[in-house]
Design a protein around this motif. Sequence first.
Motif, PDB file in Angstrom:
ATOM      1  N   ARG A 130       0.830  -1.214   0.000  1.00 55.94           N
ATOM      2  CA  ARG A 130       0.000   0.000   0.000  1.00 55.94           C
ATOM      3  C   ARG A 130       0.859   1.256   0.000  1.00 55.94           C
ATOM      4  O   ARG A 130       0.624   2.192  -0.780  1.00 55.94           O
ATOM      5  CB  ARG A 130      -0.922   0.002   1.220  1.00 55.94           C
ATOM      6  CG  ARG A 130      -2.057  -1.012   1.158  1.00 55.94           C
ATOM      7  CD  ARG A 130      -2.849  -0.992   2.454  1.00 55.94           C
ATOM      8  NE  ARG A 130      -3.961  -1.936   2.430  1.00 55.94           N
ATOM      9  CZ  ARG A 130      -4.748  -2.184   3.469  1.00 55.94           C
ATOM     10  NH1 ARG A 130      -4.522  -1.563   4.623  1.00 55.94           N
ATOM     11  NH2 ARG A 130      -5.741  -3.038   3.377  1.00 55.94           N
ATOM     12  N   VAL A 131       1.855   1.281   0.885  1.00 53.40           N
ATOM     13  CA  VAL A 131       2.740   2.438   0.969  1.00 53.40           C
ATOM     14  C   VAL A 131       3.537   2.601  -0.319  1.00 53.40           C
ATOM     15  O   VAL A 131       3.708   3.723  -0.822  1.00 53.40           O
ATOM     16  CB  VAL A 131       3.679   2.310   2.184  1.00 53.40           C
ATOM     17  CG1 VAL A 131       4.728   3.415   2.182  1.00 53.40           C
ATOM     18  CG2 VAL A 131       2.878   2.352   3.483  1.00 53.40           C
ATOM     19  N   ALA A 132       4.020   1.495  -0.866  1.00 57.00           N
ATOM     20  CA  ALA A 132       4.786   1.568  -2.113  1.00 57.00           C
ATOM     21  C   ALA A 132       3.925   2.110  -3.249  1.00 57.00           C
ATOM     22  O   ALA A 132       4.387   2.929  -4.055  1.00 57.00           O
ATOM     23  CB  ALA A 132       5.331   0.186  -2.465  1.00 57.00           C
ATOM     24  N   ALA A 133       2.668   1.662  -3.316  1.00 58.80           N
ATOM     25  CA  ALA A 133       1.765   2.146  -4.361  1.00 58.80           C
ATOM     26  C   ALA A 133       1.482   3.634  -4.191  1.00 58.80           C
ATOM     27  O   ALA A 133       1.470   4.391  -5.172  1.00 58.80           O
ATOM     28  CB  ALA A 133       0.463   1.349  -4.339  1.00 58.80           C
ATOM     29  N   CYS A 134       1.275   4.074  -2.950  1.00 60.27           N
ATOM     30  CA  CYS A 134       1.010   5.488  -2.701  1.00 60.27           C
ATOM     31  C   CYS A 134       2.224   6.347  -3.048  1.00 60.27           C
ATOM     32  O   CYS A 134       2.084   7.404  -3.684  1.00 60.27           O
ATOM     33  CB  CYS A 134       0.610   5.697  -1.245  1.00 60.27           C
ATOM     34  SG  CYS A 134      -1.001   5.004  -0.804  1.00 60.27           S
ATOM     35  N   LEU A 135       3.415   5.907  -2.649  1.00 62.28           N
ATOM     36  CA  LEU A 135       4.624   6.669  -2.950  1.00 62.28           C
ATOM     37  C   LEU A 135       4.889   6.719  -4.449  1.00 62.28           C
ATOM     38  O   LEU A 135       5.310   7.751  -4.987  1.00 62.28           O
ATOM     39  CB  LEU A 135       5.822   6.058  -2.222  1.00 62.28           C
ATOM     40  CG  LEU A 135       5.808   6.180  -0.698  1.00 62.28           C
ATOM     41  CD1 LEU A 135       7.014   5.457  -0.101  1.00 62.28           C
ATOM     42  CD2 LEU A 135       5.798   7.640  -0.271  1.00 62.28           C
ATOM     43  N   TRP A 136       4.637   5.599  -5.136  1.00 63.24           N
ATOM     44  CA  TRP A 136       4.816   5.584  -6.591  1.00 63.24           C
ATOM     45  C   TRP A 136       3.834   6.530  -7.262  1.00 63.24           C
ATOM     46  O   TRP A 136       4.181   7.247  -8.206  1.00 63.24           O
ATOM     47  CB  TRP A 136       4.633   4.166  -7.116  1.00 63.24           C
ATOM     48  CG  TRP A 136       4.688   4.087  -8.612  1.00 63.24           C
ATOM     49  CD1 TRP A 136       5.801   4.066  -9.398  1.00 63.24           C
ATOM     50  CD2 TRP A 136       3.567   4.042  -9.513  1.00 63.24           C
ATOM     51  NE1 TRP A 136       5.451   4.007 -10.723  1.00 63.24           N
ATOM     52  CE2 TRP A 136       4.089   3.990 -10.828  1.00 63.24           C
ATOM     53  CE3 TRP A 136       2.182   4.025  -9.327  1.00 63.24           C
ATOM     54  CZ2 TRP A 136       3.260   3.932 -11.945  1.00 63.24           C
ATOM     55  CZ3 TRP A 136       1.361   3.975 -10.436  1.00 63.24           C
ATOM     56  CH2 TRP A 136       1.897   3.927 -11.728  1.00 63.24           C
ATOM     57  N   LEU A 137       2.583   6.559  -6.766  1.00 58.73           N
ATOM     58  CA  LEU A 137       1.581   7.454  -7.334  1.00 58.73           C
ATOM     59  C   LEU A 137       1.949   8.914  -7.096  1.00 58.73           C
ATOM     60  O   LEU A 137       1.823   9.752  -7.999  1.00 58.73           O
ATOM     61  CB  LEU A 137       0.212   7.145  -6.724  1.00 58.73           C
ATOM     62  CG  LEU A 137      -0.972   7.954  -7.269  1.00 58.73           C
ATOM     63  CD1 LEU A 137      -1.135   7.701  -8.763  1.00 58.73           C
ATOM     64  CD2 LEU A 137      -2.250   7.592  -6.525  1.00 58.73           C
TER      65      LEU A 137
END
Length: 208
Positions: A130-137
């Motif tokens: 979740r955190v990785a997806a948010c940071l990538w976004l």
Amino acid sequence: MASSSRFLGRQLSVHEILGGGFVADVILWRRRDVSMGLLLATLASWVVFELSGYTLLRLVSNVLLLLFSIFFVWSKAAGILNRPPPPLPELHISAQVINEAAMLVSSCVNMLLSACYRIALGRDTLLFYRVAACLWLVSLVGGFADSMTLGYTSLVIVLTAPALYERYEDYVDRYLITAYGDVLYGYESYEKCFNEVEMWIMEKKKNL
């Protein structure tokens, strides 16, 4: 609609999730005058800063200089002409407000540090993704807009998305539940494959 048909089985309304106070009323356009004022102020500030090339520091400095000059001249003239001084309230922040703000900041920081600790030790795989997806976004969006434009866009989204969701939440929840099920199924398949690969590597190490 029953809570079982809501996304993640939530039982609270959107207004209650947002705190149920004045801020929630503004975000959900239950105080249309305040919400419209914020939206128009956001648009006006974006026009001032982005299209005219005016910087925030320059604007704040000029506004403060103008205000200080007006009140200074007003006070001096009132003393000479025996008129009352400017009706300014006493400006101070109470200790209670400071303590509440400090408690809120410390609570948020502790939650963030706890999440970072669990991710760093590999204890919460789902949180990591979740955190990785948010940071990538965030990184992807930041590549197309500067911080000022991103801030304006975020404020517009805050003032529009929750209100639209509250109005069409039955339809949105239906699609979110379907999409969440698909994502969860893909995550479980990936985790199963990852565990199998990890077990295969461990067996290979034992045989060496």
